[in-house]
Scaffold this active site. Structure first.
Site, mmCIF file in Angstrom:
data_model
loop_
_atom_site.group_PDB
_atom_site.id
_atom_site.type_symbol
_atom_site.label_atom_id
_atom_site.label_comp_id
_atom_site.label_asym_id
_atom_site.label_seq_id
_atom_site.Cartn_x
_atom_site.Cartn_y
_atom_site.Cartn_z
ATOM 1 N N HIS A 131 0.834 -1.204 0.000
ATOM 2 C CA HIS A 131 0.000 0.000 0.000
ATOM 3 C C HIS A 131 0.875 1.262 0.000
ATOM 4 C CE1 HIS A 131 -3.629 2.391 1.194
ATOM 5 N NE2 HIS A 131 -2.691 3.178 1.682
ATOM 6 N N GLU A 132 1.781 1.328 0.967
ATOM 7 C CA GLU A 132 2.623 2.518 1.075
ATOM 8 C C GLU A 132 3.539 2.649 -0.132
ATOM 9 O OE1 GLU A 132 1.653 4.584 3.059
ATOM 10 O OE2 GLU A 132 0.494 3.308 4.408
ATOM 11 N N HIS A 185 1.765 4.501 -2.854
ATOM 12 C CA HIS A 185 1.862 5.958 -2.688
ATOM 13 C C HIS A 185 3.239 6.445 -3.162
ATOM 14 C CE1 HIS A 185 -1.852 6.731 -0.578
ATOM 15 N NE2 HIS A 185 -1.562 5.959 0.449
ATOM 16 N N HIS A 229 3.482 6.905 -6.816
ATOM 17 C CA HIS A 229 2.778 8.122 -7.238
ATOM 18 C C HIS A 229 3.720 9.330 -7.141
ATOM 19 C CE1 HIS A 229 -1.525 10.120 -6.890
ATOM 20 N NE2 HIS A 229 -0.959 10.364 -8.048
HETATM 21 ZN ZN LIG Z 1 -2.887 5.242 1.984
#
Ligand SMILES: [Zn+2]
Length: 674
Positions: A464-465, A468, A471
């Protein structure tokens, strides 16, 4: 000697010279950066030349360069490795920084220049990205009240300050209620609890100064207690205390605070020309209107409620077989659900764990990024802010893309949770600036000489991290203010939640989930059980979440309720809330929406993002998880774009259409997959 925070950094990749930075340097650096920013803002506002995009908007983008450099580094470090000095500095900076930003948005001369550019935007020959930055800059001024005058302006300032006070009070009351309550357990009461719950209850007892083990209202203790304790009377007592946080009629009662917050928010929205707070808040989100949010939530609500009711019937039957009379209650759900999970999806955590080694999971995240986007990761031998943090040079075709710092283990100096932050964001206004991106987690540190092992949830957090981080690392825009994750709140979790799906790709687990001692890959059977367990009890989880999201929305969409508690009861009755499930966060302890403004009329956004990530991953599943064409589209239309275009336009460019809820319902197991 120059302050090392302010000096030009001549290190490799212009990394902060961590070894030279001291806590004594921080405050003078922040003060100097604030003066520099103030001087730059004054020069822009007082510029005798007519406003141009360059002398106003671009100049504003550059005005806080030093401040961003100092704060990005300091807050990046302080979140992951704080101490009393750093805590005190953060408390001191918070009012200084909010005063600084109010000063900027209240600068009438500055706003006049922005407004003049906005009115003349068609004649300025701006690129799409410049138009967007101009629109966003003006919008943030307007939403802070830059167009207000006289009494309205004063009232706005009063409301903001009162809301800040109330929000802090709300959190402090909640903490106090959580701290005060505990339930003592006798040795007999521990029967049936797994060892880790017993240990946690004992150490909580020591912390509270009790004679023996206790249950507290901390989520990490009460949830497993409700899951495992066969004692229905104790479960009921604990659950009732948990559900009553913030509404005990003591000094910590939050009901009146919630009412006043809702009333002030409505007034604030009206001052800014909106019909109500939800309309104001959603105007800048991808969802745009309360109707769109309600529509999404209700489309998920019906199937979730049906699934929950099917599950409730099964659990009720189990309870009757246990010889318990009466209806399934909220304090029974987790207990019988855990029993059922064991029977249907027995997955032994202890058996699974050796297969999820931290280093292999990092490798898996990197390898997926390599196959999808061609990124390569080379360990960097540099000093970071803490020996527990590791750094990598991220390149593509030999070009430096980013520095990635992974700081994975828990320690006392780290705040809890997991997050991604950038010490420096990508931009091109002042050269080809590449980002420094951090992933910070709280995984258990292994004993010396042993491999670090993760739970499946941990592994998912890691992915998940890292989503990010991608991105940020793949960002390719000109302006800092729209770089990387600077996007609408209901869009920002798309890259992260989407990336979690690659962990579930069987070939990824087969390659990287290898046993710490034997090196053997996970068996097909274990893999299948692991993936099947992911959709277990999603009716319950979805119902408790959607109920909270709907209450949040209704509170803000329309006149503020005179009695929020009564309004909550009515909203839940209207949607037919199942009796054995309560809201995930009831009003008096709904910190997401009352401790601050972040998620107010925005609690839906987790699900909004999930709708998109499920739908987006389906685009890959239609061909292959590593389909190069899809990966290219994802980077081109979403990961590289930051906030340079409207989120809806970005998603539509990637997928060819807006997302539907079908993939989410399938993903949560709420409808049968074809
Ligand atoms: Zn998040």
């Amino acid at each position: 000697m120059t302050n090392p925070y302010l000096a030009e950094w001549t290190t490799e990749f212009n990394l902060p010279p961590f070894a030279d930075l001291t806590d004594e340097d921080v405050k003078p650096a922040v003060e100097a950066a604030l003066s520099e920013g103030r001087a730059a803002i004054k020069a822009i506002a007082d510029n005798p030349e007519a406003p141009t995009f360059a002398n106003t908007i671009e100049a504003l983008e550059k005005a806080d360069a030093t401040l961003s450099k100092v704060l990005g580094t300091f807050y990046g470090m302080a979140g992951a490795d704080t101490n009393d000095t750093r805590d005190a500095l953060m408390r001191e900076f918070s009012p200084m920084l909010s005063a600084y930003s109010s000063e900027i948005t209240a600068n009438a001369a500055l706003f006049q220049r922005i407004e003049a550019l906005w009115q003349d935007r068609e004649n300025l020959d701006l690129t799409d990205e410049q138009q967007r930055v101009l629109m966003l800059t003006r919008r943030s001024f307007v939403r802070s009240g830059a167009k207000l005058e006289g009494a309205d302006k004063d009232r706005m300032a009063e409301i903001k300050s009162r809301l800040a006070t109330l929000g802090t009070q709300f959190s402090q009351n909640l903490l106090a209620d959580e701290r005060e309550w505990f339930m003592e357990l006798s040795e007999d009461d521990l029967e049936g609890l797994p060892q880790f719950v017993v240990d946690a209850a004992r150490s909580a007892g020591e912390e509270k100064g009790a004679k023996g083990p206790v249950v507290t209202l901390s989520r990490s203790l009460i949830t497993p207690f409700l899951q495992f304790s066969p004692r229905r009377d104790l479960r009921e007592k604990a659950f009732r205390a948990w559900a009553a946080r913030g509404e005990n009629g003591n000094a910590n009662d939050n009901r009146e605070i919630a009412r006043e917050i809702l009333e002030l928010r409505e007034e604030r929205a009206k001052l800014l020309g909106y019909e109500n707070f939800a309309a104001y808040k959603l105007d800048t989100e991808m969802a745009k209107t309360p109707e769109h949010v309600r529509d999404l939530l209700m489309r998920v609500w019906a199937p979730a409620k049906e699934a929950a009711e099917r599950d409730a019937a099964i659990l009720s039957k189990m309870m009757a077989e246990d010889g318990v009379n009466g209806d399934l209650a909220p304090w029974d759900w987790r207990y019988y659900s855990e029993k059922r999970r064991k029977a249907e999806h027995d997955l032994d955590e202890a058996e699974l764990k050796p297969y999820l080694q931290l280093d292999r999971m990092i490798e898996a995240a990197f390898t997926c990024a390599n196959r999808l986007f061609g990124l390569e990761f080379e360990p960097l031998d540099v000093t970071t802010y803490h020996p527990g943090a590791r750094a990598w040079n991220v390149t593509r075709n030999g070009k430096h893309m980013a520095v990635f710092i992974g700081d994975y283990f828990a320690r006392g100096s780290k705040r809890s949770g997991a997050w991604c932050t950038a010490m420096r964001s990508q931009q091109k206004l002042e050269g080809d600036i590449r980002p420094i991106v951090l992933n910070v987690c709280n995984f258990a540190k292994p004993s010396k000489g042993e491999a670090a092992l993760l739970s499946y949830d941990d592994a998912r957090t890691l992915f998940h991290e890292f989503g990010h981080a991608l991105h940020q690392m793949l960002s390719d825009v000109t302006y800092d203010s729209i770089s990387g994750t600077s996007v609408a709140r209901d869009f920002v979790e798309l890259p992260s939640q989407l990336y979690e799906h690659w962990l579930e790709v069987p070939e990824v687990l087969e390659e990287f989930a290898t046993h710490a001692e034997t090196g053997a890959p996970m068996s097909r059977d274990m893999l299948e059980r692991l993936l099947a367990a992911q959709t277990y009890d999603q009716g319950f989880a979805t119902v408790e979440y959607v109920a909270s999201a709907l209450v949040d929305l209704e509170f803000h969409d329309g006149p503020a309720p005179k009695d929020p508690m009564k309004a909550q009861v009515e909203i839940l009755a209207k949607i037919g809330m199942p009796k054995a499930i309560t809201m995930r966060h009831a009003t008096p302890h709904f910190a997401h929406i009352f401790s601050g403004d972040g998620y107010s009329s925005g609690y839906y956004s987790y699900m909004w993002s999930e709708v998109m990530d499920a739908d987006a991953f389906e685009a890959f599943e239609e061909t292959s998880p590593f389909d190069p064409v899809m990966a290219k589209r994802l980077e081109e239309h979403i990961l590289s774009k930051g906030g340079s275009e409207d989120a809806e336009a970005l998603y539509t460019a990637f997928r060819g259409r807006m997302p539907g809820v079908e993939a989410l319902l399938k993903g949560r197991g709420l409808v049968a997959a074809e």
